[in-house]
Design a protein around this motif. Structure first.
Motif, PDB file in Angstrom:
ATOM      1  N   PRO A 181       0.713  -1.007   0.364  1.00 40.76           N
ATOM      2  CA  PRO A 181      -0.263  -0.295   0.215  1.00 40.76           C
ATOM      3  C   PRO A 181       1.235   1.287  -0.035  1.00 40.76           C
ATOM      4  CG  PRO A 181      -1.149  -1.579   1.470  1.00 40.76           C
ATOM      5  CD  PRO A 181       0.131  -1.544   1.181  1.00 40.76           C
ATOM      6  N   MET A 182       2.161   1.142   0.095  1.00 36.30           N
ATOM      7  CA  MET A 182       2.727   2.318   0.523  1.00 36.30           C
ATOM      8  C   MET A 182       2.669   3.068  -0.737  1.00 36.30           C
ATOM      9  SD  MET A 182       6.879   1.318   0.969  1.00 36.30           S
ATOM     10  CE  MET A 182       8.160   0.397  -0.568  1.00 36.30           C
ATOM     11  N   SER A 183       2.909   2.458  -1.943  1.00 35.91           N
ATOM     12  CA  SER A 183       2.657   2.956  -3.348  1.00 35.91           C
ATOM     13  C   SER A 183       1.528   3.089  -4.393  1.00 35.91           C
ATOM     14  CB  SER A 183       3.875   2.144  -4.390  1.00 35.91           C
ATOM     15  OG  SER A 183       3.076   0.636  -4.874  1.00 35.91           O
ATOM     16  N   MET A 184       0.427   2.290  -3.795  1.00 37.65           N
ATOM     17  CA  MET A 184      -0.685   2.537  -4.042  1.00 37.65           C
ATOM     18  C   MET A 184      -2.052   3.406  -3.015  1.00 37.65           C
ATOM     19  SD  MET A 184      -1.064  -1.656  -3.774  1.00 37.65           S
ATOM     20  CE  MET A 184      -2.808  -1.402  -4.248  1.00 37.65           C
ATOM     21  N   ALA A 218       1.230  12.770   7.969  1.00 38.71           N
ATOM     22  CA  ALA A 218       0.605  12.477   9.310  1.00 38.71           C
ATOM     23  C   ALA A 218       1.818  11.329   9.323  1.00 38.71           C
ATOM     24  CB  ALA A 218      -0.645  11.884   8.720  1.00 38.71           C
ATOM     25  N   PHE A 219       1.685  10.536   8.105  1.00 41.66           N
ATOM     26  CA  PHE A 219       1.939   9.497   8.520  1.00 41.66           C
ATOM     27  C   PHE A 219       4.627  10.100   8.804  1.00 41.66           C
ATOM     28  CE2 PHE A 219       6.140   6.888   5.982  1.00 41.66           C
ATOM     29  CZ  PHE A 219       5.361   5.216   6.916  1.00 41.66           C
ATOM     30  N   ALA A 220       4.296  11.084   7.834  1.00 40.98           N
ATOM     31  CA  ALA A 220       6.064  11.371   7.959  1.00 40.98           C
ATOM     32  C   ALA A 220       6.346  12.205   9.725  1.00 40.98           C
ATOM     33  CB  ALA A 220       5.921  12.458   7.054  1.00 40.98           C
ATOM     34  N   VAL A 221       5.161  12.387  10.184  1.00 43.71           N
ATOM     35  CA  VAL A 221       5.542  12.532  11.418  1.00 43.71           C
ATOM     36  C   VAL A 221       5.025  11.621  12.199  1.00 43.71           C
ATOM     37  CG1 VAL A 221       4.753  14.051  13.114  1.00 43.71           C
ATOM     38  CG2 VAL A 221       4.184  15.058  10.910  1.00 43.71           C
ATOM     39  N   ALA A 222       4.480  10.505  12.549  1.00 50.99           N
ATOM     40  CA  ALA A 222       4.187   9.192  13.352  1.00 50.99           C
ATOM     41  C   ALA A 222       5.285   8.384  12.765  1.00 50.99           C
ATOM     42  CB  ALA A 222       2.377   9.633  12.956  1.00 50.99           C
ATOM     43  N   VAL A 270      19.841  14.474   3.480  1.00 51.98           N
ATOM     44  CA  VAL A 270      19.777  14.149   2.014  1.00 51.98           C
ATOM     45  C   VAL A 270      18.846  13.660   1.452  1.00 51.98           C
ATOM     46  CG1 VAL A 270      21.420  11.897   1.036  1.00 51.98           C
ATOM     47  CG2 VAL A 270      22.483  14.043   2.508  1.00 51.98           C
ATOM     48  N   TYR A 271      18.281  12.494   2.390  1.00 50.92           N
ATOM     49  CA  TYR A 271      16.696  11.338   1.776  1.00 50.92           C
ATOM     50  C   TYR A 271      14.851  12.453   1.584  1.00 50.92           C
ATOM     51  CZ  TYR A 271      19.746   7.460   1.447  1.00 50.92           C
ATOM     52  OH  TYR A 271      20.624   7.069   1.234  1.00 50.92           O
ATOM     53  N   LEU A 272      15.995  13.643   1.792  1.00 50.35           N
ATOM     54  CA  LEU A 272      14.879  14.569   2.322  1.00 50.35           C
ATOM     55  C   LEU A 272      14.421  15.168   0.768  1.00 50.35           C
ATOM     56  CD1 LEU A 272      12.522  15.948   3.663  1.00 50.35           C
ATOM     57  CD2 LEU A 272      13.862  17.979   3.947  1.00 50.35           C
ATOM     58  N   SER A 281      11.636  10.539   5.749  1.00 51.63           N
ATOM     59  CA  SER A 281      12.060  11.903   5.207  1.00 51.63           C
ATOM     60  C   SER A 281      11.986  11.860   3.477  1.00 51.63           C
ATOM     61  CB  SER A 281      14.156  11.673   5.548  1.00 51.63           C
ATOM     62  OG  SER A 281      14.227  12.079   6.995  1.00 51.63           O
ATOM     63  N   ILE A 282      12.487  10.539   3.332  1.00 49.70           N
ATOM     64  CA  ILE A 282      11.946  10.310   1.481  1.00 49.70           C
ATOM     65  C   ILE A 282      10.832  10.531   2.062  1.00 49.70           C
ATOM     66  CG2 ILE A 282      12.083   8.299  -0.097  1.00 49.70           C
ATOM     67  CD1 ILE A 282      14.746   6.897   1.717  1.00 49.70           C
ATOM     68  N   GLY A 283       9.294  10.002   2.062  1.00 47.06           N
ATOM     69  CA  GLY A 283       7.916  10.060   2.053  1.00 47.06           C
ATOM     70  C   GLY A 283       7.824  11.728   2.918  1.00 47.06           C
ATOM     71  N   LEU A 284       8.957  12.639   2.994  1.00 48.48           N
ATOM     72  CA  LEU A 284       7.750  14.204   3.188  1.00 48.48           C
ATOM     73  C   LEU A 284       8.740  14.569   1.960  1.00 48.48           C
ATOM     74  CD1 LEU A 284       7.106  16.194   4.210  1.00 48.48           C
ATOM     75  CD2 LEU A 284       8.961  16.249   6.058  1.00 48.48           C
ATOM     76  N   GLY A 285       9.906  13.904   1.372  1.00 46.18           N
ATOM     77  CA  GLY A 285      10.517  14.868   0.143  1.00 46.18           C
ATOM     78  C   GLY A 285       9.335  14.585  -0.640  1.00 46.18           C
TER      79      GLY A 285
END
Length: 407
Positions: A33-36, A65-69, A227-229, A350-354
């Motif tokens: 689900p992370m890509s869906m 919300a995921f990035a924070v939690a 870096v990953y952001l 960090s990747i997800g937020l970026g």
């Protein structure tokens, strides 16, 4: 033939340990689900309301919300163990996603969509971090861990290639809810299956490093997160801008193929990179991979043909997996075992937020300047990643003494 054996050889026996195949398969299904999720929410809400603005805002709320939690849930996992955290989070996440779909179906006030999206993001677990923590518990400090992390990077790329296509087909060919329903079932089934496999669960260790702090306060982890952001911003912007590029070139249907080429390059390099036994230090590999990635991206801003763009994106993607693999390996060495899941969650979040920032910026710039010019944002974000990563690489030196609880 010899080359194929050279690449495949190091992966032989990787899955032979007790319970290994089980947690790898459960982790793969559970994190589909992370890509869906994002695209599934957009497709559902736009189908029901015809509002791209609202759909994008709800999806962004979920991602933020995921990035924070995620680091907070990672800390709970480190403290109480995977099984005790996965089960309640997965159940609440499933209920929240079902609630989001119900709110959309019943045409409830807009705030209910945002509230449900917020809860979905806050209860989404970073299963990739938990699977990597299991690999670390099995092979920490050995060459096998490098190969295992390479495999997980390839698995992530497979998910990002197949997930969006699957949810799009389900939502458009069956009904708008179908994609999210499959995501819900995959998340719940995979998560509960992973939680049930306690034999391979990393042991809960007391923090013997003193202080029980958070990994983000470790200078090397803070640097990697920055870096990953920036790299996440590259991924998010390239995905969105490439769709617009295909439409501008009159081949909108080829957008999926172009994005698959980007991820395909990463899959190929991940398999190759994981098969090698490297003499260069982790820090050296990380810096080199960053530099190659930035240079590899340069051509995409100057291409006006979809076929040439496919080749360019494939070549640019070749440096993605090596960069991710070395980053997670550095995290495994820099973070105490008692904080490992949280440490890896900081990298993932960090990747997800970026990605969220990149998608937003890419969309704005594409509308204002066109797709080809908007690729300049991706190049700038890659340059930031290189400057930060190379400039702060001294913080990534592995201490002579292993982290507490590690070989």
């Amino acid at each position: 033939m010899t080359g194929g054996k050279y690449v495949v050889g190091p992966y032989r026996g990787l899955f032979d340990g007790p319970g290994v195949k089980g947690f790898v398969l459960a982790g793969f299904i559970g994190r589909m689900p992370m890509s869906m999720l994002g695209i599934g929410i957009v497709l559902l809400i736009t189908a029901l309301t015809e509002s791209y603005a609202m759909a994008g805002a709800v999806a962004a709320t979920t991602n933020l919300a995921f990035a924070v939690a995620a680091p907070l849930s990672g800390r709970l996992v480190d403290r109480f163990g995977q099984a005790r955290v996965i089960v309640p989070f997965a159940v609440v996440n499933a209920l929240a996603l079902a609630g989001l779909m119900l709110c959309a179906r019943l045409d409830l006030p807009q705030w209910t969509l945002y509230a449900a999206g917020l809860l979905v993001g806050a209860t989404s677990l970073s299963l990739g971090s938990m699977v990597r923590a299991r690999w670390s518990a099995l092979h920490g400090g050995s060459a096998r861990l490098h190969t295992a992390f390479a495999f997980e990077s390839v698995a992530d790329e497979v998910i990002f290639v197949t997930g969006p296509a699957l949810v799009t087909v389900l939502a458009t060919a069956i009904n708008p809810y179908a994609g999210l329903l499959v995501a819900l079932v995959s998340m719940l089934g995979g998560s509960l299956a992973l939680a049930a496999q306690r034999r391979t669960q990393p042991p809960v260790r007391a923090d013997r490093g003193g202080g029980g702090g958070t990994p983000i306060l470790i200078p090397g982890i803070a640097l990697l997160s920055c870096v990953y952001l920036a790299l996440g911003a590259v991924f998010g912007s390239v995905d969105l801008i490439t769709v617009a590029f295909a439409e501008e070139e009159g081949v909108k249907g080829a957008a999926g193929f172009l994005l698959a080429a980007f991820a395909g390059g990463s899959m190929v390099s991940g398999l190759w990179f994981g098969s090698r036994r490297w003499r260069i230090s982790l820090r050296g590999r990380f810096v080199r991979a960053l530099g190659v990635f930035a240079v590899g991206l340069l051509p995409i801003a100057f291409i006006g043909d979809a076929r040439v763009m496919a080749v360019a994106l494939f070549m640019a993607g070749l440096a993605i997996s090596p960069t991710l693999i070395t980053g997670f390996s550095l995290t495994e060495r820099l973070v105490p075992s008692s904080l490992l899941t949280e440490g890896m969650a900081w990298i993932s979040t960090s990747i997800g937020l970026g990605v969220s920032i990149g998608a937003w910026a890419g969309g704005r710039l594409t509308e204002a300047f066109g797709a080809s010019n908007a690729y300049g944002f991706a190049l700038a974000a890659a340059a930031v990643a290189v400057v930060v990563g190379v400039g702060g690489s001294g913080l990534l030196r592995i201490p002579d003494a292993a982290s507490p609880g590690k070989p």
